[in-house]
Write an enzyme that holds these catalytic residues in place. Structure first.
Site, short mmCIF file in Angstrom:
data_model
loop_
_atom_site.label_atom_id
_atom_site.label_comp_id
_atom_site.label_asym_id
_atom_site.label_seq_id
_atom_site.Cartn_x
_atom_site.Cartn_y
_atom_site.Cartn_z
N HIS A 41 0.77 -1.18 0.22
CA HIS A 41 0.05 -0.29 -0.40
C HIS A 41 0.80 1.09 0.33
CE1 HIS A 41 0.95 -0.66 3.99
NE2 HIS A 41 1.31 0.77 4.07
N HIS A 125 5.66 5.70 -0.75
CA HIS A 125 6.11 4.78 -1.18
C HIS A 125 5.47 3.57 -1.12
CE1 HIS A 125 6.48 5.75 3.60
NE2 HIS A 125 6.89 4.43 3.03
P1 2AM Z 1 4.63 2.35 5.36
O1 2AM Z 1 5.22 1.05 5.32
O2 2AM Z 1 3.94 2.87 4.10
O3 2AM Z 1 6.37 2.84 5.50
C1 2AM Z 1 0.56 0.82 8.41
O4 2AM Z 1 1.52 -0.22 9.88
C2 2AM Z 1 1.92 1.51 7.99
O5 2AM Z 1 1.92 2.52 8.04
C3 2AM Z 1 2.89 0.70 7.79
O6 2AM Z 1 3.14 0.54 6.33
C4 2AM Z 1 3.88 2.02 7.73
O7 2AM Z 1 3.68 2.71 6.49
C5 2AM Z 1 2.70 2.80 8.57
N1 2AM Z 1 3.58 2.86 9.94
C6 2AM Z 1 3.58 2.15 10.81
N2 2AM Z 1 3.70 2.76 12.25
C7 2AM Z 1 4.37 4.14 12.19
C8 2AM Z 1 5.07 4.50 12.88
N3 2AM Z 1 5.25 4.56 14.07
N4 2AM Z 1 5.32 6.11 11.75
C9 2AM Z 1 4.48 6.12 10.85
N5 2AM Z 1 4.15 5.56 10.00
C10 2AM Z 1 3.77 4.17 10.28
#
Ligand code: 2AM
Length: 197
Positions: A41, A125
């Site tokens: 995603h 991304h």
């Molecule tokens: P990303 O993989 O696109 O970086 C669902 O958990 C999504 O939220 C993850 O895939 C991650 O996105 C984002 N995410 C998870 N923990 C996070 C955090 N502490 N801060 C920012 N984005 C986070």
């Protein structure tokens, strides 16, 4: 519940991304740290742990967003690093002002709903892996090998509020509600799925 706002990806794009998931040591032994294709995603906004009342406020604010559909294409691979540490390897997203515009609207809606602002630059991304201590030379080789990665353009017609739970091996993401973007001849957008529990 743990929530985030994201763009889901069409199956053919997820299939293409799957081809990037290999050729780099990502974990110890049998640990598979590649993101499974169903989880790919583009995160617009990570919300974290949100209680039911705030989830309703966020849902209502997101449902009020009016923004047009747009076309998007994934391009290139790169890595987020912190010092010597590799935090994530990802597929990039070709610059598209309409995506930044949607992100800004989502950010405003979330803040209007009472959550604290994000305060970080938006770098769209698709995370492919959060590898554990990959050899840097291997990572560089991987990035060079896939530098020409590019998908066909695809249409973004909605964005989605997902919940996230820990599964036995990977996170399990569940679409709580999708919000339609408007077609060129229409004005306005609206929620298309069931409301947040
Ligand atoms: P990303 O993989 O696109 O970086 C669902 O958990 C999504 O939220 C993850 O895939 C991650 O996105 C984002 N995410 C998870 N923990 C996070 C955090 N502490 N801060 C920012 N984005 C986070």
């Amino acid at each position: 519940m743990r929530l985030f706002v994201a763009l889901a990806l069409p199956e053919e794009i997820r299939w293409q991304l799957r081809l990037l998931c290999g050729g780099l040591p990502t974990g110890n032994g049998s640990v598979n740290r590649w993101v499974p294709p169903e989880n790919f995603h583009i995160t617009l906004r990570f919300l974290g742990e949100v209680d039911g009342r705030d989830a309703h406020y966020v849902d209502a604010a997101l449902a009020g967003i009016r923004a047009p559909r747009f076309s998007l294409r994934l391009k290139g691979v790169d890595a987020f690093t912190s010092g010597q540490r590799v935090k994530a390897v990802y597929a990039g997203v070709e610059k598209q002002p309409a995506l930044q515009h949607l992100h800004d609207k989502v950010e405003s809606a979330v803040v209007r709903a009472g959550l604290p602002p994000e305060g970080q630059k938006f770098t769209p991304h698709v995370t492919l892996t959060r590898p554990k201590d990959p050899p840097i030379a291997k990572l560089q080789q991987y990035l060079v090998e896939h530098s020409l990665f590019k998908t066909a353009p695809f249409e973004v017609t909605h964005f989605t509020l997902f919940s996230s739970e820990m599964g036995s091996e990977h996170s399990v993401y569940t679409a709580q509600r999708s919000y339609a973007l408007s077609a060129p001849q229409q004005s306005g957008a609206g929620a298309t799925e069931s409301s947040v529990a």
